[in-house]
Design an enzyme around this catalytic site. Structure first.
Site, PDB file in Angstrom:
ATOM      1  N   LYS A 110       0.851  -1.200   0.000  1.00  0.00           N
ATOM      2  CA  LYS A 110       0.000   0.000   0.000  1.00  0.00           C
ATOM      3  C   LYS A 110       0.886   1.250   0.000  1.00  0.00           C
ATOM      4  O   LYS A 110       1.882   1.302   0.744  1.00  0.00           O
ATOM      5  CB  LYS A 110      -0.894  -0.039   1.238  1.00  0.00           C
ATOM      6  CG  LYS A 110      -1.960   1.043   1.309  1.00  0.00           C
ATOM      7  CD  LYS A 110      -2.814   0.882   2.571  1.00  0.00           C
ATOM      8  CE  LYS A 110      -3.965   1.855   2.613  1.00  0.00           C
ATOM      9  NZ  LYS A 110      -4.809   1.707   3.821  1.00  0.00           N
ATOM     10  N   SER A 116      -9.774   1.446   2.803  1.00  0.00           N
ATOM     11  CA  SER A 116      -8.934   2.235   1.924  1.00  0.00           C
ATOM     12  C   SER A 116      -7.863   1.428   1.196  1.00  0.00           C
ATOM     13  O   SER A 116      -7.339   1.902   0.195  1.00  0.00           O
ATOM     14  CB  SER A 116      -8.258   3.350   2.727  1.00  0.00           C
ATOM     15  OG  SER A 116      -7.400   2.789   3.704  1.00  0.00           O
ATOM     16  N   SER A 152      -9.800  -0.880   7.086  1.00  0.00           N
ATOM     17  CA  SER A 152      -9.264  -0.739   5.728  1.00  0.00           C
ATOM     18  C   SER A 152      -8.507  -1.933   5.181  1.00  0.00           C
ATOM     19  O   SER A 152      -8.148  -1.932   4.008  1.00  0.00           O
ATOM     20  CB  SER A 152      -8.363   0.490   5.646  1.00  0.00           C
ATOM     21  OG  SER A 152      -9.165   1.630   5.497  1.00  0.00           O
TER      22      SER A 152
HETATM   23  N1  GLN Z   1     -13.129   3.529   6.144  1.00  0.00           N
HETATM   24  C1  GLN Z   1     -12.592   3.981   7.379  1.00  0.00           C
HETATM   25  C2  GLN Z   1     -12.301   5.449   7.307  1.00  0.00           C
HETATM   26  O1  GLN Z   1     -12.565   6.014   6.307  1.00  0.00           O
HETATM   27  C3  GLN Z   1     -11.393   3.196   7.750  1.00  0.00           C
HETATM   28  C4  GLN Z   1     -10.160   3.666   7.105  1.00  0.00           C
HETATM   29  C5  GLN Z   1      -8.979   2.865   7.486  1.00  0.00           C
HETATM   30  O2  GLN Z   1      -9.082   1.830   8.138  1.00  0.00           O
HETATM   31  N2  GLN Z   1      -7.823   3.364   7.101  1.00  0.00           N
HETATM   32  O3  GLN Z   1     -11.847   6.046   8.225  1.00  0.00           O
END
Ligand code: GLN
Length: 494
Positions: free
Chosen positions: A77, A152, A176
């Site tokens: 990532k 994400s 994420s």
């Molecule tokens: N979807 C969640 C957010 O937008 C989690 C994001 C993540 O785990 N980095 O904060």
């Protein structure tokens, strides 16, 4: 002709040991898959064709040496620092930034013999659930290109699902890793808070962030986790113990483990396919005496609200460092203050700005007690409730995401709908507990659905035993993934 991208980490190791293939051939096979699929999927922000092949040649030159990830092509990532190589967080504000050091996890992957094949797309600064908040490109779900891969870490999940990497790393602040794993039909694991060093992970919400692996199956996922986990003196929040053995007991599955199912799981809104698979799983586990329904987990409803307060508060502070002075983009101006404002105005996307505003608001005097302090109290309650459940149980079963993949664009104008994707994943982050998503089935529209297990503090070994138990129950790859190991094995066996 064998399709080299089909082999698991264990199978590849056997091939390397027997000199039946070379790392170069394997890396080339992945690069070929990338050439074929990436133009439509767009999971990668960078592909390292040349350096990956060079690295492969070096490994071949020395020969198979038994290292855990020898010759395993892995995607990373793009919020993990890679020395001398652009690290963008899918944000314009980091334009031109090349970190002078590697994240600890990168060093550990290399030490284990892995080959880094590319860096993957994400929602800007890991804020989002669909990958659509990337400043650069939209990643598509390999199961159906009209759908989002989740986020994400959507690029990492899509890369593994499409056979463009054998495994990948993501980061999980509120889901994420697990949510995109669920939406792309792969395994995704977040360890206990402190299990994996965050050194070199660009911070979103430091008290919640954890790095973890994506893989096609539980055993591969465990192998990558073993390689990256363990104490690191460069991250004072890491648990002061070596990386745990996660593979020796996998075969035991659910043997002797007790699984709790929240009593009121029916009352949370979820898609019919997710509901159906959850109910079936519960029935099967109850039938063989593994699961107990009716366990009280009352913190669930409030976890999402407190998550978005805590995460955004920390983000507003962590992202203050992007001021045009130290990293990346600098917008020109005559005055210092104006330069800060222009740089941040030009460099951050809409969602990141929304979160900085929300985070600053909940921390401001006059609102701090009502929001931030309250969310901290709720966090303490959620931790205590988990503690109660884990006195009597080893694992908690929940869906990973309330829905299968949603269409690209569908939730873009509705941040709340997007935030609700995380309803089942945020509790584990708030309580710092390890959790995994295992592909369980497929919706009538042909999209994957994942189930989640959560374990107690430092209990990754039990967690993965349960995940392995689920994997054996679902037989997901055999049933739903074309050209799975078993089918290929049968063909090869004639
Ligand atoms: N979807 C969640 C957010 O937008 C989690 C994001 C993540 O785990 N980095 O904060």
């Amino acid at each position: 002709m064998r399709d080299l991208v089909q082999y698991s980490i264990v199978e590849l190791a056997a091939l390397y040991r027997a000199r039946e293939t070379t790392v170069r051939e394997v890396v080339q096979a992945y690069l070929d898959t990338i050439s074929a699929r990436e133009p439509r999927i767009r999971a990668f922000l960078q592909v390292f064709s040349d350096t990956a092949l060079d690295e492969a040649a070096k490994l071949d030159g020395k020969g198979y040496d038994g290292r855990a990830l020898f010759g395993v092509p892995i995607a990373i990532k793009d919020n993990l620092c890679t020395r001398g190589i652009p690290t963008t967080c899918a944000s314009k504000i980091l334009e031109g930034y090349r970190p002078p050091y590697n994240a600890t996890v990168i060093e550990r992957l290399k030490a284990a013999g892995a080959v880094i094949i590319g860096k993957t797309n994400l929602d800007e600064f890991a804020m989002g659930s669909s990958c659509e908040n990337s400043a650069f490109q939209v990643t598509r779900n390999p199961w159906n290109e009209a759908y989002a891969p989740g986020g994400s870490s959507g690029g990492s999940a899509a890369a593994v699902a499409a056979g463009m990497a054998l495994a990948a790393l993501g980061s999980d602040t509120g889901g994420s890793i697990r949510q995109p794993a669920s939406l792309c039909g792969v395994v995704g694991l977040k360890g206990t808070y402190g299990r994996v060093s965050r050194y070199g992970l660009v911070a979103f919400a430091s008290s919640l962030d954890q790095i973890g692996p994506f893989a096609r199956d539980v055993r591969d996922c465990a192998a990558v986790m073993e390689a990256i986990a363990g104490h690191d003196e460069r991250d004072a929040t890491t648990i002061p113990e070596p990386s745990p053995d996660l593979r020796s007991d996998l075969e035991k599955g659910f043997d002797g483990l007790r699984v709790a199912v929240p009593a009121d799981f029916e009352k949370w809104e979820m898609d019919e396919a997710v509901h159906g698979i959850t109910v079936q799983t519960i029935e099967d586990l109850v039938k063989n005496g593994t699961a107990d329904t009716g366990v009280c987990l009352p913190g669930m409803e409030v976890s999402i609200a407190s998550y978005y307060i805590l995460a955004n508060a920390e983000a507003s502070s962590n992202l203050a460092r992007y001021d045009g002075v130290k990293y990346g983009l600098r917008s020109s101006s005559d005055s210092l203050i104006d330069m800060y404002e222009r740089t941040r105005g030009d460099g951050f996307g809409e969602e990141v700005k929304r979160r900085i505003l929300l985070g600053t608001y909940v921390l401001s005097s006059g609102y701090y007690d009502a929001y931030y302090a309250k969310a901290q109290q709720v966090k303490a309650l959620i931790c205590a409730q988990f503690g109660e459940v884990f006195k009597n149980y080893d694992l908690i079963l929940l869906p990973t995401s309330p829905t299968p993949a949603f269409k690209l664009g569908e939730r873009l104008d509705d941040p709340i709908a997007m935030y609700l994707s995380d309803i089942f994943t945020t509790p584990a982050n708030i309580a710092g507990l390890p959790a995994v998503s295992v592909p369980a089935g497929v919706s009538p529209a042909g999209l994957p659905v994942g189930m989640q297990l959560i374990a107690g503090w430092r209990q990754e070994a039990k967690l993965l035993r349960g995940a392995y138990g689920l994997e054996r129950m679902y037989r997901f790859r055999e049933r739903f993934v074309r050209d799975s190991h078993e089918q290929r094995g049968r063909r090869a066996g004639g």
